[in-house]
Write an enzyme that holds these catalytic residues in place. Structure first.
Site, PDB file in Angstrom:
ATOM      1  N   LYS A 112       0.813  -1.218   0.000  1.00  0.00           N
ATOM      2  CA  LYS A 112       0.000   0.000   0.000  1.00  0.00           C
ATOM      3  C   LYS A 112       0.848   1.270   0.000  1.00  0.00           C
ATOM      4  CE  LYS A 112      -4.207  -2.195   1.460  1.00  0.00           C
ATOM      5  NZ  LYS A 112      -3.905  -3.631   1.647  1.00  0.00           N
TER       6      LYS A 112
HETATM    7  C1  LIG Z   1      -4.521  -4.693   1.087  1.00  0.00           C
HETATM    8  C2  LIG Z   1      -3.739  -5.955   0.967  1.00  0.00           C
HETATM    9  C3  LIG Z   1      -4.085  -6.962   0.044  1.00  0.00           C
HETATM   10  C4  LIG Z   1      -5.325  -6.872  -0.839  1.00  0.00           C
HETATM   11  O1  LIG Z   1      -5.207  -5.867  -1.801  1.00  0.00           O
HETATM   12  P1  LIG Z   1      -6.502  -5.377  -2.609  1.00  0.00           P
HETATM   13  O2  LIG Z   1      -6.032  -4.244  -3.447  1.00  0.00           O
HETATM   14  O3  LIG Z   1      -7.487  -4.950  -1.550  1.00  0.00           O
HETATM   15  O4  LIG Z   1      -7.005  -6.520  -3.402  1.00  0.00           O
HETATM   16  C5  LIG Z   1      -3.255  -8.071  -0.066  1.00  0.00           C
HETATM   17  N1  LIG Z   1      -2.165  -8.214   0.721  1.00  0.00           N
HETATM   18  C6  LIG Z   1      -1.803  -7.274   1.626  1.00  0.00           C
HETATM   19  C7  LIG Z   1      -0.599  -7.493   2.463  1.00  0.00           C
HETATM   20  C8  LIG Z   1      -2.569  -6.111   1.792  1.00  0.00           C
HETATM   21  O5  LIG Z   1      -2.201  -5.191   2.706  1.00  0.00           O
END
Ligand SMILES: *Cc1c(COP(=O)(O)O)cnc(C)c1O
Length: 463
Positions: A112
Site C-alpha cells: 500500500k
Molecule cells: C490490502 C492488501 C491486500 C489486498 O489488496 P486489494 O487491493 O485490496 O485486493 C493483499 N495483501 C496485503 C498485504 C494487503 O495489505
C-alpha cells in the site's frame, strides 16, 4: 483526461477532481472515460528507466493537464525515494517459471505504500492550488492505516483520523500507526470490529453536520489515484522479463480487487498479459464470482491473511462496468439490487469479459501455510501469508511452461511474523528501518463503539 462514474450520474471530473473526491456522488467509482494505449514501440522505449521515471511515463496519460511531466516526475522521485530498495519493486526468481515481485520495501512494509506515498503528495499539490484542506477519515484492519498515516504525517493541508478495531490489529500494525507523532494524525481505537469501524466511516461521509464544516477525503482503493500508481509495477516487471515481446502472467493476492484491477488496466494500456490470477483465501466471494458468476456475500472468517478478509470487493464494480458495456444506468440498478439482497449474478457479458483475462484460485489456511513452507524449503525465501496465497494460486494456475508467472509479494514477512513462524519455524526479524518501533511511545484515544462518540471526537478535534 476525463473520469466518469461507474453508476453514470455523477459529474465527470479531471484527475485532480477524482483524487480529492474519492467516491463519486452517485455512489459509484471513477474510471477514465477511455483507456490510454501505448504502442509496442513506446513500451519498448521504457526499458531500463529508473522506477520514478517509468512511473511518470506510465501515469502521465491519466494525469492529463493536471500536472506537467516535470512536476509529475518530481513527485514520483520524492515518493519512491523513500523506498529501501533502489529498484523500488525488485523481482526475485523462485524457480524456472515462478517469480516474486517484492512490493514491500516502503516505509510500512506492505504494498500500500507504493500508492499512498504518492497519494499524500498529490493531495498536498492539488489542495495547494485551491488553498483548501482535506480531512481524511478511514477505517483499517492494519495495512491501509499505517501506510496512509506515514504518507500524510506532517502535511499542512491534510489531517487524518484513522479508526482501528481495538485489540484486533497486530502489535506491529498498531505501533506503525500510533507511534507516528504529528499534529495532523489522530488515531482512534474503537470497541468493535473492522466492519463496525467501516460502517462509522461511511456514516461520516453522509453526515451533513460533519460535511458542512469539513471536506472529507478517502485513502482506500476506491480512490482512483491509488490504482493508477499500482499499474506501474506491472510494467516494471514485464519490462524486466522480456516484455513487451514476451507475455507474462501475474498472480495477485486479492481483497478489495484494487491491486489486480491495476493489472487489468495495464493490459488495457497495451501491456501483453497472458493471464491475471485472482488469489483469495477462504473469504472467496471473488473466486465464486469469477468461476461461477455468483457474487454473494457470506460472513467473514478471520485468517492468517487479514488484509484479504473481505466480503464485498469495492473495485470489482470497476471491472463489471468495463466488461459489461460501460452502461452506468444498468450497473447502478444491478448494484442497488446487490446492496439490498447481498447477492447477484454476473451478466453473460460480464462473465465472458472477465474470463478473457482473469482466472481465480482459493487457498485455505492449510494451503497457505504449505505455500509458505514450499517457498522456504525449496527456494530459501520467507514469504508472508498474503504472498503465500498468491504463490499457491500461481503454482496451481496451469499456465503454459514458457510463460513467466509473477506473484505480487504484498507484505514483508516480518509484518505477520507469528503466522510465518508457525508455518516455517523461522521468525523473520523486522527490517532495520522500523527497528525502534517497539521503543517509541504510542498515542491514541479509545472510544466506545458508538457512532456519536466517533463523530463528536472528530468534530472536536478537526481543525
Ligand atoms: C490490502 C492488501 C491486500 C489486498 O489488496 P486489494 O487491493 O485490496 O485486493 C493483499 N495483501 C496485503 C498485504 C494487503 O495489505
Amino acid at each position: 483526461m476525463k473520469y466518469v462514474s461507474t453508476r453514470g450520474s455523477a459529474p465527470s471530473l479531471d484527475f485532480a477532481g477524482v483524487t480529492l473526491a474519492g467516491l463519486a456522488s452517485d455512489g459509484g467509482l471513477y474510471v477514465p472515460e477511455e483507456w490510454p494505449r501505448f504502442t509496442q514501440d513506446e513500451i519498448t522505449a521504457m526499458r531500463g528507466l529508473p522506477y520514478a521515471e517509468l512511473a511518470a511515463r506510465v501515469m502521465q496519460p491519466f494525469v492529463g493537464d493536471c500536472l506537467t511531466p516535470d512536476r509529475l516526475l518530481e513527485l514520483t522521485t520524492q515518493a519512491y525515494g523513500r523506498f529501501a530498495h533502489k529498484a523500488v519493486t525488485p523481482l526475485v526468481q523462485l524457480d524456472e517459471q515462478q517469480w516474486l515481485l517484492e512490493l514491500f520495501h516502503g516505509p510500512t512494509l506492505a504494498f500500500k505504500d507504493v500508492a499512498l506515498q504518492l497519494l499524500g503528495l498529490l493531495f498536498e499539490e492539488f489542495l495547494g492550488r485551491e488553498d483548501g484542506n482535506l480531512t481524511i477519515v478511514g477505517a483499517t484492519s492494519g495495512d491501509t492505516g499505517s501506510a496512509a498515516i506515514d504518507a500524510v504525517a506532517g502535511l499542512d493541508r491534510v489531517e487524518i483520523f484513522m479508526l482501528h478495531p481495538k485489540g484486533r490489529v497486530s502489535d506491529v500494525q498498531r505501533r506503525q500507526m500510533t507511534t507516528v507523532r504529528a499534529p495532523n494524525v489522530h488515531n482512534i481505537a474503537i470497541d468493535g470490529s473492522f466492519d463496525d469501524a467501516q460502517a462509522m466511516v461511511k456514516r461520516i461521509f453522509a453526515d451533513a453536520d460533519v460535511t458542512a464544516k469539513h471536506r472529507i477525503g478517502a485513502v482506500n482503493s476506491i480512490n482512483w489515484a491509488r490504482l493508477m500508481a499500482q499499474v506501474v509495477y506491472y510494467f516494471a516487471a514485464s519490462l524486466q522479463l522480456g516484455g513487451p515481446e514476451r507475455k507474462l502472467a501475474f498472480s495477485v493476492p486479492t481483497g478489495n480487487f484494487g491491486d489486480v484491477f491495476a493489472g487489468y488496466v495495464a493490459a488495457q494500456m497495451g501491456l501483453p498479459i497472458e493471464r491475471l490470477v485472482v488469489a483469495t483465501n477462504i473469504n472467496d466471494i471473488l473466486h465464486r464470482a469469477l468461476s461461477q458468476g455468483d457474487y454473494s456475500t457470506g460472513t467473514v472468517t478471520p485468517t492468517a491473511a487479514p488484509s484479504m478478509d473481505i466480503q464485498v470487493s469495492s473495485n470489482f464494480e470497476r471491472l463489471l462496468f468495463d466488461v459489461g458495456g460501460r452502461d452506468g444506468a444498468a450497473l447502478a440498478e444491478q448494484m442497488r439490487a446487490f446492496e439490498a439482497s447481498k447477492a447477484m449474478r454476473l451478466t453473460n457479458a460480464q462473465q465472458q469479459g472477465a474470463s478473457a483475462l482473469f482466472t481465480s484460485t482459493r487457498a485455505d489456511e492449510g494451503e497457505t501455510a504449505q505455500s509458505m513452507r514450499w517457498a522456504y524449503e525449496h527456494c530459501g525465501e520467507i514469504i508472508d501469508p498474503h504472498t503465500a496465497i498468491g504463490l499457491h494460486a500461481a503454482r496451481h494456475a496451469e499456465l503454459p511452461g514458457d510463460i513467466p508467472v509473477v506473484t505480487l509479494a504484498t507484505a514483508h514477512p516480518a509484518k505477520f511474523n507469528d503466522a510465518v513462524e508457525r508455518a516455517t519455524g523461522t521468525r523473520p526479524p523486522l527490517p532495520a528501518r522500523v527497528g525502534d518501533l517497539f521503543a517509541r511511545e504510542e498515542a491514541y484515544v479509545e472510544l466506545p463503539g458508538t457512532y456519536e462518540a466517533v463523530r463528536d471526537h472528530i468534530l472536536a478535534n478537526a481543525s
